[in-house]
Design a protein around this motif. Structure first.
Motif, PDB file in Angstrom:
ATOM      1  N   GLY A 114      36.235 148.027  58.501  1.00  0.00           N
ATOM      2  CA  GLY A 114      37.480 148.313  57.797  1.00  0.00           C
ATOM      3  C   GLY A 114      37.311 148.589  56.327  1.00  0.00           C
ATOM      4  N   THR A 115      36.084 148.825  55.866  1.00  0.00           N
ATOM      5  CA  THR A 115      35.864 149.102  54.442  1.00  0.00           C
ATOM      6  C   THR A 115      35.434 150.531  54.161  1.00  0.00           C
ATOM      7  OG1 THR A 115      33.557 148.357  54.572  1.00  0.00           O
ATOM      8  CG2 THR A 115      35.224 146.705  54.005  1.00  0.00           C
ATOM      9  N   ALA A 116      35.034 151.280  55.181  1.00  0.00           N
ATOM     10  CA  ALA A 116      34.524 152.633  54.970  1.00  0.00           C
ATOM     11  C   ALA A 116      35.672 153.632  54.819  1.00  0.00           C
ATOM     12  CB  ALA A 116      33.628 153.058  56.132  1.00  0.00           C
ATOM     13  N   PRO A 117      35.501 154.638  53.952  1.00  0.00           N
ATOM     14  CA  PRO A 117      36.493 155.719  53.914  1.00  0.00           C
ATOM     15  C   PRO A 117      36.407 156.545  55.194  1.00  0.00           C
ATOM     16  CG  PRO A 117      34.657 156.217  52.452  1.00  0.00           C
ATOM     17  CD  PRO A 117      34.425 154.824  52.958  1.00  0.00           C
ATOM     18  N   LEU A 118      37.557 157.006  55.660  1.00  0.00           N
ATOM     19  CA  LEU A 118      37.641 157.744  56.919  1.00  0.00           C
ATOM     20  C   LEU A 118      38.128 159.159  56.658  1.00  0.00           C
ATOM     21  CD1 LEU A 118      37.715 157.868  60.085  1.00  0.00           C
ATOM     22  CD2 LEU A 118      40.076 157.036  59.926  1.00  0.00           C
ATOM     23  N   TYR A 119      37.397 160.136  57.176  1.00  0.00           N
ATOM     24  CA  TYR A 119      37.778 161.550  57.111  1.00  0.00           C
ATOM     25  C   TYR A 119      38.142 161.958  58.531  1.00  0.00           C
ATOM     26  CZ  TYR A 119      36.984 166.621  56.047  1.00  0.00           C
ATOM     27  OH  TYR A 119      37.085 167.992  55.872  1.00  0.00           O
ATOM     28  N   GLY A 172      37.896 152.729  59.643  1.00  0.00           N
ATOM     29  CA  GLY A 172      38.302 153.245  58.346  1.00  0.00           C
ATOM     30  C   GLY A 172      39.103 152.224  57.565  1.00  0.00           C
ATOM     31  N   ALA A 173      38.996 152.309  56.238  1.00  0.00           N
ATOM     32  CA  ALA A 173      39.787 151.446  55.359  1.00  0.00           C
ATOM     33  C   ALA A 173      41.210 151.983  55.292  1.00  0.00           C
ATOM     34  CB  ALA A 173      39.164 151.417  53.970  1.00  0.00           C
ATOM     35  N   LYS A 174      42.173 151.113  55.444  1.00  0.00           N
ATOM     36  CA  LYS A 174      43.558 151.568  55.549  1.00  0.00           C
ATOM     37  C   LYS A 174      44.051 152.302  54.305  1.00  0.00           C
ATOM     38  CE  LYS A 174      45.683 147.195  54.037  1.00  0.00           C
ATOM     39  NZ  LYS A 174      46.651 146.140  54.406  1.00  0.00           N
ATOM     40  N   ASP A 175      43.450 152.013  53.153  1.00  0.00           N
ATOM     41  CA  ASP A 175      43.884 152.696  51.939  1.00  0.00           C
ATOM     42  C   ASP A 175      42.937 153.823  51.527  1.00  0.00           C
ATOM     43  OD1 ASP A 175      41.864 150.967  51.359  1.00  0.00           O
ATOM     44  OD2 ASP A 175      42.809 150.056  49.606  1.00  0.00           O
ATOM     45  N   TYR A 200      47.926 157.808  54.679  1.00  0.00           N
ATOM     46  CA  TYR A 200      46.861 158.642  54.130  1.00  0.00           C
ATOM     47  C   TYR A 200      46.805 158.554  52.607  1.00  0.00           C
ATOM     48  CZ  TYR A 200      47.359 160.290  58.866  1.00  0.00           C
ATOM     49  OH  TYR A 200      47.453 160.319  60.229  1.00  0.00           O
ATOM     50  N   ASN A 201      45.585 158.386  52.123  1.00  0.00           N
ATOM     51  CA  ASN A 201      45.365 158.441  50.682  1.00  0.00           C
ATOM     52  C   ASN A 201      45.358 159.884  50.215  1.00  0.00           C
ATOM     53  OD1 ASN A 201      44.511 158.208  48.044  1.00  0.00           O
ATOM     54  ND2 ASN A 201      42.588 157.168  48.501  1.00  0.00           N
TER      55      ASN A 201
END
Length: 709
Positions: free
Chosen positions: A473-478, A551-554, A579-580
């Motif tokens: 839950g810490t990684a950025p998600l594309y 993915g990190a929620k933010d 989505y950020n």
């Protein structure tokens, strides 16, 4: 290269090349488009479009151009603090691509044809040789020379004449998909006087070496609808009209049978297809319908000897393969089944050889290759390793062959070219895509999972990330999606993606409804009055991936282009808080207005995909999700929107109007950037390296937005 973990703002700025000083764009004001109310009335319902004035079909209106240029300046100013990062990303991506490379030779006629990339050239060089090892290699076309002086250049088709003494090719230098055909003498390299303008990219030779078939386009709608026959030496105005497509819901294409005896005029609508046949040996031949057109019938044909093999949905939702004697065409009752259809597997393509039939079938969201002996009917499967991969058949131009050429690729496997011995099914690796630098496939993991959507549907998702990226839950998600026209976005190797994966990103492709990843029903459940399933699937995948720790929620970023840009627009109206940042490339966002205007390119061909809004049920449904019409006063994610001034598929003014309305309505202070390529169209910049600048810009936009932990 180890992944970049997001530990502190100081580390981020040092690595990414971002400034910690005040934003250089603070003094730059976002452009504000003027409002000029324009009333649109459909089915008794009135809409007001304040930004309709941005449409200029000549693309010369000074006020419109000034607005686009102001948006470009604003985007560049806001991204000025990422210039170093953009350069770094571009250099990284370019450094992975070999400067010198060549395709595998493909046998066609008496020659082996290939392309070569040399040095920093943006475009290929076409060569041929009479031997596989290229001992007498001849350059037949240097696209770099042709492209000189053009900001945009697209070579669509290269066709040697049957006697291989002439070469016809088609080019587009404006990016409106209006091509010019030219012909050169291969013995001298000099051009002939013949030049065919305002045509489609596909051209086919008649067997007399004097006749060319091409498709003329309507210069307004850009629809290819008339097939002409050109005789070398005569003016285009003297060319003979061979076929005139009067149903504007069909696209028209040209191709030739493997035995070179027959020219196919293919007709393609969303829910129906058709074929006419022309005798390639008769320069005066008239087209003959393969069978009567049926608005529910989809089929494609290939010729072998005195038979035609047919891939069709006739009596089989997921398609089956049939055949009919050439003398019996026109009568569907005489079609005979060769490969039956299935409720769980969809036949998507096939290739014919003298002794074998090869077909590509998809089951459980994965493509498979089956080989059928035409002597005894036995059937076998070509085995491949991996959990999620793409398979593409190509270069199989001759019937008299016992070898199948294909490509295998995955998110972690650079593309491999194989020859498959159809007798033994032995795979011979001919080439693998080179990736320069320190790329090691063993450092990455790709997997296929299924996510349960809100209505219970199981949505396939393909993931890739570095093995040392923590799934906590810490990684950025594309997250990427498309979900229209039945297009399957199979996982294939993308060298540029390494720049994100090595920075700790998880990359996901959501195979949402509207594709055919799970068969024809998966497509039908994501079109027309079921279109909202596409958007819901994407949102539900995002929620699930975050819940599962991918993915990190933010730090979730979403990307889609064209119809995938429509997806982005609908998703951020529905669930902007997820989505950020979002990148919407050449987005189809003004669905209702576009689908009501038959003068706009592609509109009439799209009714079976979206519905015809002149009918109230489709109008009301489309209006309920169309991104432009549903912009509301709420907070939106950070947005990057791109387009091309000369886009022939999604006109530039759709995203322009959308951005203008978003600026007026959005209640947040997030970034909203709009970039227009003033020289390109739907596919963006031409050339193998130029497009990397656009990718670097997008990646830098997302990296700029990363929230620190």
């Amino acid at each position: 290269m180890k992944p970049i973990h997001y530990l502190s703002a100081a580390i981020i700025s040092a690595i990414a090349g971002l400034s910690l000083n005040a934003n250089a764009a603070d003094s730059i004001t976002a452009p504000v488009a003027k409002k000029v109310p324009h009333e649109l009335v459909t089915n008794g319902h009135k809409r007001i479009d304040n930004y309709y004035w941005l449409r200029d079909d000549t693309r010369k209106d000074p006020q419109m151009l000034s607005y686009l240029q102001a948006e470009n300046a604003y985007a560049d100013a806001e991204m000025a603090d990422t210039k170093t990062l953009q350069s770094q990303l571009f250099d990284e991506m370019k450094s992975r691509i070999p400067l010198h490379d060549s395709s595998l030779p493909i046998k066609s006629g008496h020659y082996y044809y290939a392309t070569e990339m040399v040095g920093d050239n943006e475009y290929p060089i076409y060569v041929r040789s009479s031997t596989l090892d290229g001992q007498d290699k001849q350059t037949i076309l240097d696209v770099n020379q042709l492209a000189k002086g053009h900001a945009f250049f697209n070579l669509s088709n290269v066709e040697p004449s049957p006697n291989e003494k002439l070469l016809a090719y088609t080019v587009d230098t404006v990016s409106r998909n209006l091509f010019i055909a030219k012909i050169i003498d291969l013995s001298t390299g000099k051009p002939l006087s013949d030049e065919l303008v305002n045509i489609q990219g596909d051209i086919v030779w008649g067997n007399d070496n004097q006749t060319l078939y091409y498709i003329k386009k309507n210069p307004t709608t850009l629809l290819g609808y008339q097939v002409y026959r050109h005789t070398l030496g005569q003016t285009q105005s003297a060319d003979e009209l061979v076929y005139d497509e009067t149903d504007l819901s069909y696209y028209t294409y040209l191709r030739k049978s493997k035995d070179k005896s027959t020219i196919y005029i293919a007709h393609q609508a969303t829910e129906a297809t058709g074929v006419h046949l022309i005798d390639a040996n008769d320069p005066h031949a008239k087209p003959v319908a393969f069978t009567a057109r049926d608005p529910q019938l989809i089929y494609d044909v290939q010729k072998r000897g005195d038979d035609f093999y047919i891939l069709t949905n006739l009596g089989a939702k997921n398609s089956r393969i049939m055949k009919v004697a050439a003398k019996a065409i026109g009568d569907k009752a005489r079609w005979q089944e060769v490969i039956p259809g299935s409720d769980t597997a969809q036949i998507q393509a096939f290739e014919l050889f003298n002794d074998y039939l090869v077909y590509q079938v998809r089951s459980d969201a994965q493509s498979h290759i089956k080989v059928v002996s035409l002597k005894d009917g036995s059937q076998r499967e070509v085995a491949f390793d991996g959990e999620a991969y793409s398979l593409d058949l190509y270069g199989n131009n001759e019937l008299d062959n016992t070898v199948l050429r294909l490509q295998y690729s995955s998110f972690t496997t650079p593309t491999i070219d194989y020859d498959v011995d159809l007798t033994t099914l032995k795979l011979t690796q001919l080439k693998q895509q080179k990736v320069l630098g320190d790329f090691d496939a063993n450092n990455y993991l790709s997997k296929r999972i299924f996510v349960k959507a809100r209505d219970g549907a199981q949505v396939p998702v393909t993931l890739v990330y570095r093995k040392d990226t923590k799934i906590d839950g810490t990684a950025p998600l594309y997250q990427y999606g498309y979900g229209s026209y039945g297009a399957n976005m199979d996982p294939s190797f993308k060298p540029e993606l390494i720049s994100l994966l090595d920075r700790g990103f998880v990359y996901a492709t959501a195979h949402i409804r509207g594709s055919q990843m799970k068969g024809r029903g998966w497509y039908e459940d994501g079109k027309k009055l079921n279109k909202k399933n596409t958007f819901n699937d994407f949102v539900d995948v995002t929620k699930s991936l975050v819940a599962q720790g991918y993915g990190a929620k933010d730090n979730v970023f979403a990307v889609g282009g064209s119809a995938g840009g429509l997806l982005m627009g609908a998703v951020i109206n529905q669930a902007p808080e997820l989505y950020n940042g979002v990148a919407a490339h050449v987005p189809f966002v003004d669905v209702v207005t576009t689908m009501l205007d038959e003068s706009i390119p592609l509109t009439t061909n799209e009714y079976d995909e979206w519905g015809n809004p002149s009918q109230p049920k489709y109008y009301d449904y489309m209006l309920s999700y169309a991104p432009y019409d549903n912009v509301k006063k709420q907070a939106y994610p950070n947005l990057l929107v791109t387009t091309g001034l000369f886009d022939s598929q999604v006109q530039y003014y759709e995203p322009a109007k959308w951005v203008a309305k978003l600026r007026d309505y959005k209640t947040d202070d997030h970034l909203l950037l709009f970039k227009t390529d003033m020289e390109s169209g739907h596919g963006g910049a031409s050339g193998r390296f130029n497009g990397l600048h656009e990718t670097a810009f997008e990646y830098a936009f997302f990296l700029k937005l990363l929230k620190q932990k």
